[in-house]
Write a protein that holds these residues in place. Structure first.
Motif, PDB file in Angstrom:
ATOM      1  N   SER A 144      92.752  66.821  45.373  1.00  6.83           N
ATOM      2  CA  SER A 144      91.912  65.651  45.107  1.00  6.83           C
ATOM      3  C   SER A 144      90.707  65.563  46.043  1.00  6.83           C
ATOM      4  O   SER A 144      89.869  64.678  45.874  1.00  6.83           O
ATOM      5  CB  SER A 144      92.745  64.373  45.233  1.00  6.83           C
ATOM      6  N   VAL A 145      90.634  66.439  47.037  1.00  5.01           N
ATOM      7  CA  VAL A 145      89.500  66.460  47.949  1.00  5.01           C
ATOM      8  C   VAL A 145      88.869  67.850  47.917  1.00  5.01           C
ATOM      9  O   VAL A 145      89.537  68.849  48.186  1.00  5.01           O
ATOM     10  CB  VAL A 145      89.934  66.115  49.396  1.00  5.01           C
ATOM     11  N   GLN A 146      87.601  67.893  47.605  1.00  3.26           N
ATOM     12  CA  GLN A 146      86.904  69.172  47.506  1.00  3.26           C
ATOM     13  C   GLN A 146      86.783  69.830  48.874  1.00  3.26           C
ATOM     14  O   GLN A 146      86.455  69.181  49.863  1.00  3.26           O
ATOM     15  CB  GLN A 146      85.514  68.960  46.908  1.00  3.26           C
ATOM     16  N   GLY A 147      87.074  71.138  48.919  1.00  2.00           N
ATOM     17  CA  GLY A 147      86.949  71.892  50.161  1.00  2.00           C
ATOM     18  C   GLY A 147      88.188  71.889  51.027  1.00  2.00           C
ATOM     19  O   GLY A 147      88.223  72.551  52.064  1.00  2.00           O
ATOM     20  N   LEU A 148      89.214  71.158  50.632  1.00  2.00           N
ATOM     21  CA  LEU A 148      90.463  71.108  51.404  1.00  2.00           C
ATOM     22  C   LEU A 148      91.312  72.313  51.022  1.00  2.00           C
ATOM     23  O   LEU A 148      91.632  72.510  49.856  1.00  2.00           O
ATOM     24  CB  LEU A 148      91.204  69.808  51.094  1.00  2.00           C
ATOM     25  N   GLN A 149      91.666  73.140  51.995  1.00  2.00           N
ATOM     26  CA  GLN A 149      92.402  74.366  51.711  1.00  2.00           C
ATOM     27  C   GLN A 149      93.715  74.432  52.476  1.00  2.00           C
ATOM     28  O   GLN A 149      93.845  73.872  53.561  1.00  2.00           O
ATOM     29  CB  GLN A 149      91.556  75.592  52.079  1.00  2.00           C
ATOM     30  N   VAL A 158      96.876  72.535  56.488  1.00  2.00           N
ATOM     31  CA  VAL A 158      95.763  72.340  55.565  1.00  2.00           C
ATOM     32  C   VAL A 158      94.535  72.004  56.394  1.00  2.00           C
ATOM     33  O   VAL A 158      94.622  71.344  57.438  1.00  2.00           O
ATOM     34  CB  VAL A 158      96.049  71.227  54.535  1.00  2.00           C
ATOM     35  N   ILE A 159      93.377  72.497  55.957  1.00  2.00           N
ATOM     36  CA  ILE A 159      92.151  72.379  56.739  1.00  2.00           C
ATOM     37  C   ILE A 159      91.024  71.858  55.870  1.00  2.00           C
ATOM     38  O   ILE A 159      90.828  72.304  54.736  1.00  2.00           O
ATOM     39  CB  ILE A 159      91.753  73.744  57.342  1.00  2.00           C
ATOM     40  N   LEU A 160      90.276  70.915  56.424  1.00  2.00           N
ATOM     41  CA  LEU A 160      89.073  70.395  55.791  1.00  2.00           C
ATOM     42  C   LEU A 160      87.921  70.638  56.753  1.00  2.00           C
ATOM     43  O   LEU A 160      87.943  70.150  57.888  1.00  2.00           O
ATOM     44  CB  LEU A 160      89.222  68.900  55.489  1.00  2.00           C
ATOM     45  N   SER A 161      86.928  71.404  56.322  1.00  2.00           N
ATOM     46  CA  SER A 161      85.819  71.771  57.208  1.00  2.00           C
ATOM     47  C   SER A 161      84.488  71.360  56.597  1.00  2.00           C
ATOM     48  O   SER A 161      84.331  71.295  55.378  1.00  2.00           O
ATOM     49  CB  SER A 161      85.817  73.286  57.462  1.00  2.00           C
ATOM     50  N   GLY A 162      83.533  71.106  57.481  1.00  2.00           N
ATOM     51  CA  GLY A 162      82.191  70.768  57.037  1.00  2.00           C
ATOM     52  C   GLY A 162      81.473  69.976  58.103  1.00  2.00           C
ATOM     53  O   GLY A 162      81.943  69.857  59.238  1.00  2.00           O
ATOM     54  N   ALA A 163      80.321  69.428  57.755  1.00  2.00           N
ATOM     55  CA  ALA A 163      79.606  68.555  58.689  1.00  2.00           C
ATOM     56  C   ALA A 163      80.465  67.331  58.976  1.00  2.00           C
ATOM     57  O   ALA A 163      81.225  66.873  58.117  1.00  2.00           O
ATOM     58  CB  ALA A 163      78.265  68.146  58.103  1.00  2.00           C
ATOM     59  N   GLY A 164      80.356  66.810  60.195  1.00  2.69           N
ATOM     60  CA  GLY A 164      81.202  65.692  60.590  1.00  2.69           C
ATOM     61  C   GLY A 164      81.128  64.515  59.642  1.00  2.69           C
ATOM     62  O   GLY A 164      82.145  63.897  59.304  1.00  2.69           O
ATOM     63  N   ALA A 170      85.177  62.226  53.371  1.00  6.84           N
ATOM     64  CA  ALA A 170      86.331  62.681  52.600  1.00  6.84           C
ATOM     65  C   ALA A 170      87.603  61.984  53.059  1.00  6.84           C
ATOM     66  O   ALA A 170      88.446  61.582  52.246  1.00  6.84           O
ATOM     67  CB  ALA A 170      86.476  64.196  52.728  1.00  6.84           C
ATOM     68  N   LEU A 171      87.745  61.817  54.370  1.00  2.35           N
ATOM     69  CA  LEU A 171      88.917  61.124  54.898  1.00  2.35           C
ATOM     70  C   LEU A 171      88.901  59.646  54.498  1.00  2.35           C
ATOM     71  O   LEU A 171      89.935  59.073  54.149  1.00  2.35           O
ATOM     72  CB  LEU A 171      88.967  61.260  56.417  1.00  2.35           C
ATOM     73  N   VAL A 196      92.493  69.540  60.885  1.00  3.85           N
ATOM     74  CA  VAL A 196      93.677  70.326  60.566  1.00  3.85           C
ATOM     75  C   VAL A 196      94.901  69.423  60.548  1.00  3.85           C
ATOM     76  O   VAL A 196      95.163  68.706  61.523  1.00  3.85           O
ATOM     77  CB  VAL A 196      93.888  71.447  61.607  1.00  3.85           C
ATOM     78  N   ALA A 197      95.651  69.460  59.456  1.00  7.06           N
ATOM     79  CA  ALA A 197      96.922  68.748  59.363  1.00  7.06           C
ATOM     80  C   ALA A 197      98.035  69.790  59.371  1.00  7.06           C
ATOM     81  O   ALA A 197      98.092  70.656  58.503  1.00  7.06           O
ATOM     82  CB  ALA A 197      96.987  67.917  58.083  1.00  7.06           C
ATOM     83  N   VAL A 198      98.903  69.710  60.381  1.00 10.72           N
ATOM     84  CA  VAL A 198     100.000  70.669  60.484  1.00 10.72           C
ATOM     85  C   VAL A 198     101.153  70.027  61.249  1.00 10.72           C
ATOM     86  O   VAL A 198     100.947  69.364  62.266  1.00 10.72           O
ATOM     87  CB  VAL A 198      99.536  71.974  61.191  1.00 10.72           C
ATOM     88  N   GLY A 199     102.357  70.215  60.732  1.00  8.90           N
ATOM     89  CA  GLY A 199     103.528  69.682  61.413  1.00  8.90           C
ATOM     90  C   GLY A 199     103.510  68.183  61.591  1.00  8.90           C
ATOM     91  O   GLY A 199     104.046  67.666  62.565  1.00  8.90           O
ATOM     92  N   GLY A 200     102.879  67.463  60.666  1.00 10.66           N
ATOM     93  CA  GLY A 200     102.805  66.019  60.797  1.00 10.66           C
ATOM     94  C   GLY A 200     101.826  65.541  61.843  1.00 10.66           C
ATOM     95  O   GLY A 200     101.825  64.372  62.231  1.00 10.66           O
TER      96      GLY A 200
END
Length: 209
Positions: A144-149, A158-164, A170-171, A196-200
């Motif tokens: 549901s969020v573009q660029g989230l991989q 999962v990682i979301l990257s781009g300009a701040g 997006a958040l 980066v979201a990992v391990g909660g």
């Protein structure tokens, strides 16, 4: 020989081997240079030999006295809330001028656990992370969020990257805890940012620090 007569022998054997087992469990102490300061740590050599994150080059250097704390021990100290699998996206950011670990960043590791491509980026844990990390992981599953991989490894990150500002927007679109993170000063810049979201847990990695 009866079963009763075997019991004392088993107890005697346990008492005989207990000191040796205790000795093997004693930690090995080492020193790591972190943020230009010497930090003493302890680790289990037996575990190190079995660790997939401890390269053969590091093992050899440690045995001949040319290297001190293994990189995975240093990375564990910087990210105590994660498992070794969850740490897979991260590498140690190393400063050759000070011969010191200056934090951790996203990227592939070399044989010393350091980032293969050195950058000026550094990652930091974000406060109030559990709900926000869950929201980001859920968004990745729903696409549901573009660029989230989602990373293709065992970390589950999962990682979301781009300009701040783009990452912050997006958040904010996710609402709730993620929207609260969107207002973090680390995101409200024009610099490139990776969340980066990992391990909660949620981390923000920003360049230019």
């Amino acid at each position: 020989m009866s079963r009763l007569s075997l019991v004392p022998l088993a107890l005697l054997a346990a008492l005989w081997t207990a000191p040796a087992l205790a000795q093997e469990a004693d930690p090995t102490f080492c020193t790591a240079r972190i943020n230009d300061r010497d930090v003493v740590m302890g680790y289990d050599r037996a575990e190190a030999r079995l660790s997939d994150t401890y390269s053969r080059r590091e093992q050899l250097a440690t045995r001949i006295g040319r290297h001190d704390c293994p990189s995975y021990v240093v990375l564990r100290s910087l990210t105590p809330e994660l498992s070794d699998e969850e740490r897979l996206p991260f590498c140690l950011r190393f400063d050759k001028q000070t011969d010191s670990v200056m934090g951790y960043d996203l990227g592939a590791r070399d044989a010393w656990g350091q980032c293969r491509e050195q950058s000026r980026a550094v990652c930091r844990r974000v406060n109030q992370t559990t709900a926000a990390a869950g929201a980001l992981t859920g968004a990745a599953a729903r696409r549901s969020v573009q660029g989230l991989q989602t990373l293709p490894d065992a970390s589950g990150a999962v990682i979301l990257s781009g300009a701040g500002t783009a990452v912050s927007g997006a958040l904010a679109s996710l609402g709730g805890a993620a929207a609260a993170v969107a207002a973090s000063p680390v995101l409200l810049t024009g610099a490139a940012v990776s969340v980066v979201a990992v391990g909660g847990t949620l981390y923000a990695c920003r360049e230019g620090e």
